[in-house]
Motif scaffolding. Structure first.
Motif, PDB file in Angstrom:
ATOM      1  N   THR A  27       0.794  -1.107  -0.097  1.00 30.33           N
ATOM      2  CA  THR A  27      -0.057   0.021  -0.131  1.00 30.33           C
ATOM      3  C   THR A  27       0.914   1.278   0.030  1.00 30.33           C
ATOM      4  N   HIS A  28       1.743   1.383   0.942  1.00 28.75           N
ATOM      5  CA  HIS A  28       2.640   2.419   0.848  1.00 28.75           C
ATOM      6  C   HIS A  28       4.225   1.702   1.281  1.00 28.75           C
ATOM      7  N   ILE A  29       4.993   2.668   0.764  1.00 31.23           N
ATOM      8  CA  ILE A  29       6.467   2.209   1.134  1.00 31.23           C
ATOM      9  C   ILE A  29       7.163   3.175   1.961  1.00 31.23           C
ATOM     10  N   ILE A  30       8.121   2.956   2.935  1.00 25.69           N
ATOM     11  CA  ILE A  30       8.569   3.989   3.825  1.00 25.69           C
ATOM     12  C   ILE A  30      10.173   3.577   3.626  1.00 25.69           C
ATOM     13  N   THR A  31      10.909   4.523   3.266  1.00 27.86           N
ATOM     14  CA  THR A  31      12.405   4.229   2.978  1.00 27.86           C
ATOM     15  C   THR A  31      13.085   5.211   3.818  1.00 27.86           C
ATOM     16  N   LYS A  53       5.937  10.132  -4.414  1.00 31.49           N
ATOM     17  CA  LYS A  53       6.966  10.401  -3.596  1.00 31.49           C
ATOM     18  C   LYS A  53       6.774  11.614  -2.406  1.00 31.49           C
ATOM     19  N   ALA A  54       6.928  11.182  -1.263  1.00 32.96           N
ATOM     20  CA  ALA A  54       6.838  12.202  -0.298  1.00 32.96           C
ATOM     21  C   ALA A  54       8.188  12.165   0.539  1.00 32.96           C
ATOM     22  N   ALA A  55       9.115  13.278   0.389  1.00 29.81           N
ATOM     23  CA  ALA A  55      10.354  13.400   0.806  1.00 29.81           C
ATOM     24  C   ALA A  55      10.052  14.263   2.064  1.00 29.81           C
ATOM     25  N   ASN A  56       9.136  15.076   2.288  1.00 26.90           N
ATOM     26  CA  ASN A  56       8.993  16.246   3.050  1.00 26.90           C
ATOM     27  C   ASN A  56       7.484  16.565   3.459  1.00 26.90           C
ATOM     28  N   ASP A  57       7.286  17.160   4.455  1.00 30.21           N
ATOM     29  CA  ASP A  57       5.942  17.591   4.778  1.00 30.21           C
ATOM     30  C   ASP A  57       5.173  18.035   3.796  1.00 30.21           C
ATOM     31  N   ILE A  69       5.465   6.843  -1.487  1.00 29.13           N
ATOM     32  CA  ILE A  69       6.721   6.109  -1.260  1.00 29.13           C
ATOM     33  C   ILE A  69       7.317   7.282  -0.416  1.00 29.13           C
ATOM     34  N   ILE A  70       7.349   7.047   1.047  1.00 28.23           N
ATOM     35  CA  ILE A  70       7.634   8.097   2.000  1.00 28.23           C
ATOM     36  C   ILE A  70       9.076   7.975   1.990  1.00 28.23           C
ATOM     37  N   LYS A  71       9.950   8.960   1.903  1.00 25.97           N
ATOM     38  CA  LYS A  71      11.409   9.009   2.032  1.00 25.97           C
ATOM     39  C   LYS A  71      11.420   9.636   3.336  1.00 25.97           C
ATOM     40  N   MET A  72      11.626   8.850   4.354  1.00 24.11           N
ATOM     41  CA  MET A  72      11.542   9.234   5.684  1.00 24.11           C
ATOM     42  C   MET A  72      12.728  10.101   6.250  1.00 24.11           C
ATOM     43  N   ILE A 109       3.632  -3.871   8.830  1.00 26.85           N
ATOM     44  CA  ILE A 109       4.587  -3.365   8.480  1.00 26.85           C
ATOM     45  C   ILE A 109       5.803  -4.430   8.119  1.00 26.85           C
ATOM     46  N   LEU A 110       6.320  -4.501   7.132  1.00 29.11           N
ATOM     47  CA  LEU A 110       7.416  -5.351   6.657  1.00 29.11           C
ATOM     48  C   LEU A 110       8.648  -4.513   6.373  1.00 29.11           C
ATOM     49  N   PHE A 111       9.666  -4.894   7.338  1.00 25.57           N
ATOM     50  CA  PHE A 111      11.016  -4.196   6.839  1.00 25.57           C
ATOM     51  C   PHE A 111      11.883  -4.991   6.027  1.00 25.57           C
ATOM     52  N   VAL A 112      12.338  -4.366   4.973  1.00 25.49           N
ATOM     53  CA  VAL A 112      12.914  -5.367   3.925  1.00 25.49           C
ATOM     54  C   VAL A 112      14.413  -4.120   3.567  1.00 25.49           C
TER      55      VAL A 112
END
Length: 172
Positions: A27-31, A53-57, A69-72, A109-112
């Motif tokens: 559904t979403h990817i957090i990196t 892509k979301a790399a900031n607020d 794709i959240i670029k934490m 959540i799946l950490f890869v």
């Protein structure tokens, strides 16, 4: 920061791992990576899901209705790298942190290819645990590391640590 950008901000191509991530149809990817390999793969992968892509607020708040794709830890122009960046994360990425907390609380959540030792992730997991205790959604960590260089006791301690954080480790 300029050294990190010099070393990492190059033209790389996604690999088989990136392809497999999208085959999971998340559904979403957090990196926490700064590169754009996931975005490249999302553009190549034919899917029913549209990823933004979301790399900031601001990018998170203004994106159209899509999967993220959240670029934490941001991108090369605004990255989380130093200890002080981690310490001020809650102030500098308020919306991103809140959104990620919501995802952790409501999704599996799946950490890869990721260490759950990241201080921001530990804080999020603890925040969720403080609110809902042990009734949280499960999280899984795919561990492909070679553990030949650690003792059985060290391995057990690490396994127990993750399990106490609500993360179940899956080994290759």
């Amino acid at each position: 920061y300029s050294k990190v950008k010099e070393v990492l901000d190059k033209e790389f191509q996604p690999n088989e791992i990136h392809k497999m991530i999208f085959e999971l149809n998340p559904t979403h990817i957090i990196t926490t990576n700064y590169d754009n390999l996931l975005e490249q793969q999302a553009n190549r992968f034919q899917t029913k899901r549209k990823y933004c892509k979301a790399a900031n607020d601001i990018e998170l708040a203004t994106a159209p209705n899509c999967n993220f794709i959240i670029k934490m830890h941001g991108e090369f122009d605004n990255i989380v790298l130093k200890e002080s960046d981690y310490d001020s994360y809650s102030n500098n990425f308020k919306l991103t942190e809140t959104y990620v907390k919501g995802l952790f609380a409501t999704h599996t959540i799946l950490f890869v290819g990721f260490s759950a030792d990241d201080s921001n992730v530990r804080k999020i997991l603890q925040w969720i645990k403080d609110i809902i205790g042990d009734r949280h959604r499960p999280a899984y960590l795919i561990d492909v590391n070679n553990h030949n260089n650690i003792t059985e006791e060290e391995f057990r301690i690490k396994f127990e640590y993750y399990r106490n954080q609500g993360i179940f480790t899956l080994y290759k």
